[in-house]
Write a protein that holds these residues in place. Structure first.
Motif, PDB file in Angstrom:
ATOM      1  N   GLY A   1       0.783  -1.228   0.000  1.00  0.00           N
ATOM      2  CA  GLY A   1       0.000   0.000   0.000  1.00  0.00           C
ATOM      3  C   GLY A   1       0.813   1.275   0.000  1.00  0.00           C
ATOM      4  O   GLY A   1       0.243   2.381  -0.040  1.00  0.00           O
ATOM      5  N   LEU A   2       2.126   1.169   0.038  1.00  0.00           N
ATOM      6  CA  LEU A   2       2.961   2.365   0.137  1.00  0.00           C
ATOM      7  C   LEU A   2       2.854   3.268  -1.092  1.00  0.00           C
ATOM      8  O   LEU A   2       3.198   4.445  -1.035  1.00  0.00           O
ATOM      9  CB  LEU A   2       4.428   1.982   0.338  1.00  0.00           C
ATOM     10  N   HIS A   3       2.379   2.730  -2.214  1.00  0.00           N
ATOM     11  CA  HIS A   3       2.389   3.484  -3.469  1.00  0.00           C
ATOM     12  C   HIS A   3       1.105   4.275  -3.713  1.00  0.00           C
ATOM     13  O   HIS A   3       1.033   5.052  -4.667  1.00  0.00           O
ATOM     14  CB  HIS A   3       2.641   2.533  -4.638  1.00  0.00           C
ATOM     15  N   PHE A   4       0.094   4.077  -2.873  1.00  0.00           N
ATOM     16  CA  PHE A   4      -1.143   4.846  -3.023  1.00  0.00           C
ATOM     17  C   PHE A   4      -0.944   6.281  -2.542  1.00  0.00           C
ATOM     18  O   PHE A   4      -0.229   6.532  -1.567  1.00  0.00           O
ATOM     19  CB  PHE A   4      -2.290   4.210  -2.241  1.00  0.00           C
ATOM     20  N   THR A   5      -1.588   7.222  -3.213  1.00  0.00           N
ATOM     21  CA  THR A   5      -1.619   8.620  -2.791  1.00  0.00           C
ATOM     22  C   THR A   5      -3.074   8.999  -2.542  1.00  0.00           C
ATOM     23  O   THR A   5      -3.995   8.339  -3.049  1.00  0.00           O
ATOM     24  CB  THR A   5      -1.039   9.544  -3.875  1.00  0.00           C
TER      25      THR A   5
END
Length: 337
Positions: free
Chosen positions: A285-289
């Motif tokens: 989930g680190l790539h969601f903005t």
């Protein structure tokens, strides 16, 4: 479910929802310790409904005490467990037998290809798309995930928050005796299950000092896999809670293949992280903005949240030849109604 009764505690598993309970009687507990006499329950997160005993508690990282109702929990659970049809499956992962070996998963990954720093814009990281029908591989950016999510799909995110769980200090009275402590999960009031390095030095009764004396940790027991139960002592007049203190003393527990220092702690958190408890980030989930999440919702995609605190298992290497023999560490989770 009811794992064991030993010593002064009765340990409950990650989730207990027995079919013999009516809908109004639901007990959901993330790793908890219940005093054997039933006088108190420590929970890292729990909701308890018991219509007959008029017991309702919502608790997070606290000890719940009740003179009248909590003592009924232990005999009540024991009674329910006796009446369970053992042939009925509750939470079981049905999967076929496999003869896969750990070596079947080996592959070469050059160290120079392991990114040491995140992209400036989260959703500009790379995305590999495998089309199983066409048997093709496309290389995209993460923001292209919009092309693969359709109206009517549901996106479920893990809102667990990483705590600065790695501590560097020394044995009390011996500054040259350096120690490293990794907090894995809270097991009671200021009692934590931890991984200590070097482990041989961490005998019961040993005291460790961190942050120039801000935190003192005492080894109280040695448990499964050699993990240590330690008691944390710090000035509660200076810090609102243990997480407030750790923000000052601890560092983010980056995986071993990340060797560069983390410049910004927020980059090892998802943008939707809420509930402290993970020893490592739920990295998918680190790539969601926030902007990307809004675009996903705008496509008519459903949205839900769960909490699963990432534990030691994410760090523990697989050392067995047969994957079936590998011991999987349990992780606490909460699924809201």
């Amino acid at each position: 479910f009811l794992d064991a009764i030993h010593g002064d505690t009765c340990e409950l598993g990650a989730l207990l929802a027995l079919s013999s309970l009516r809908r109004s009687e639901l007990l959901a507990v993330t790793p908890a310790h219940v005093a054997k006499d039933g006088s108190s329950v420590f929970v890292s997160g729990a909701v308890v409904f018991d219509e007959n005993n008029k017991l309702t508690h919502k608790a997070e990282n606290k000890t719940v005490k009740s003179e009248r109702t909590v003592p009924v929990l232990i005999p009540r659970l024991q009674e329910l467990l006796k009446n369970i049809d053992r042939s009925e499956k509750f939470i079981v992962n049905d999967r076929p037998e496999t003869n896969l070996r750990t070596a079947d998963f080996f592959y070469h990954l050059p160290e120079e290809l392991i990114a040491q720093h995140p992209m400036e814009q989260r959703d500009h990281s790379r995305l590999m798309v495998l089309d199983r029908e066409a048997k093709t591989i496309d290389h995209k950016h993460f923001y292209d995930i919009l092309d693969y999510i359709r109206e009517g799909d549901v996106l479920v995110i893990n809102n667990s928050k990483v705590i600065p769980a790695r501590l560097y200090g020394h044995a009390e009275g011996r500054e040259e005796a350096m120690v490293e402590l990794l907090l894995l999960r809270q097991r009671g009031d200021d009692l934590w299950e931890t991984l200590v390095k070097p482990g041989k030095r961490a005998r019961i009764g040993m005291k460790m000092v961190f942050g120039g004396g801000t935190l003192v940790a005492t080894v109280e027991d040695i448990v499964e896999e050699g993990n240590r139960l330690v008691r944390l002592e710090y000035d509660k007049n200076c810090y609102a809670n243990v997480y407030d203190m750790l923000a000052e003393v601890g560092v983010m527990p980056l995986p071993p293949y990340i060797t560069e220092k983390l410049r910004d702690k927020s980059r090892y958190q998802t943008v939707y992280a809420k509930r402290e408890g993970s020893a490592a980030a739920p990295t998918a989930g680190l790539h969601f903005t926030p902007e990307l999440l809004e675009k996903i919702r705008a496509k008519g995609v459903g949205y839900g949240e769960v909490t699963l605190h990432v534990g030691l298992g994410t760090f523990r290497p697989v050392k067995t030849e047969d994957i079936e023999d590998h011991h999987m560490d349990f992780e606490a989770f909460t699924v809201p109604p």
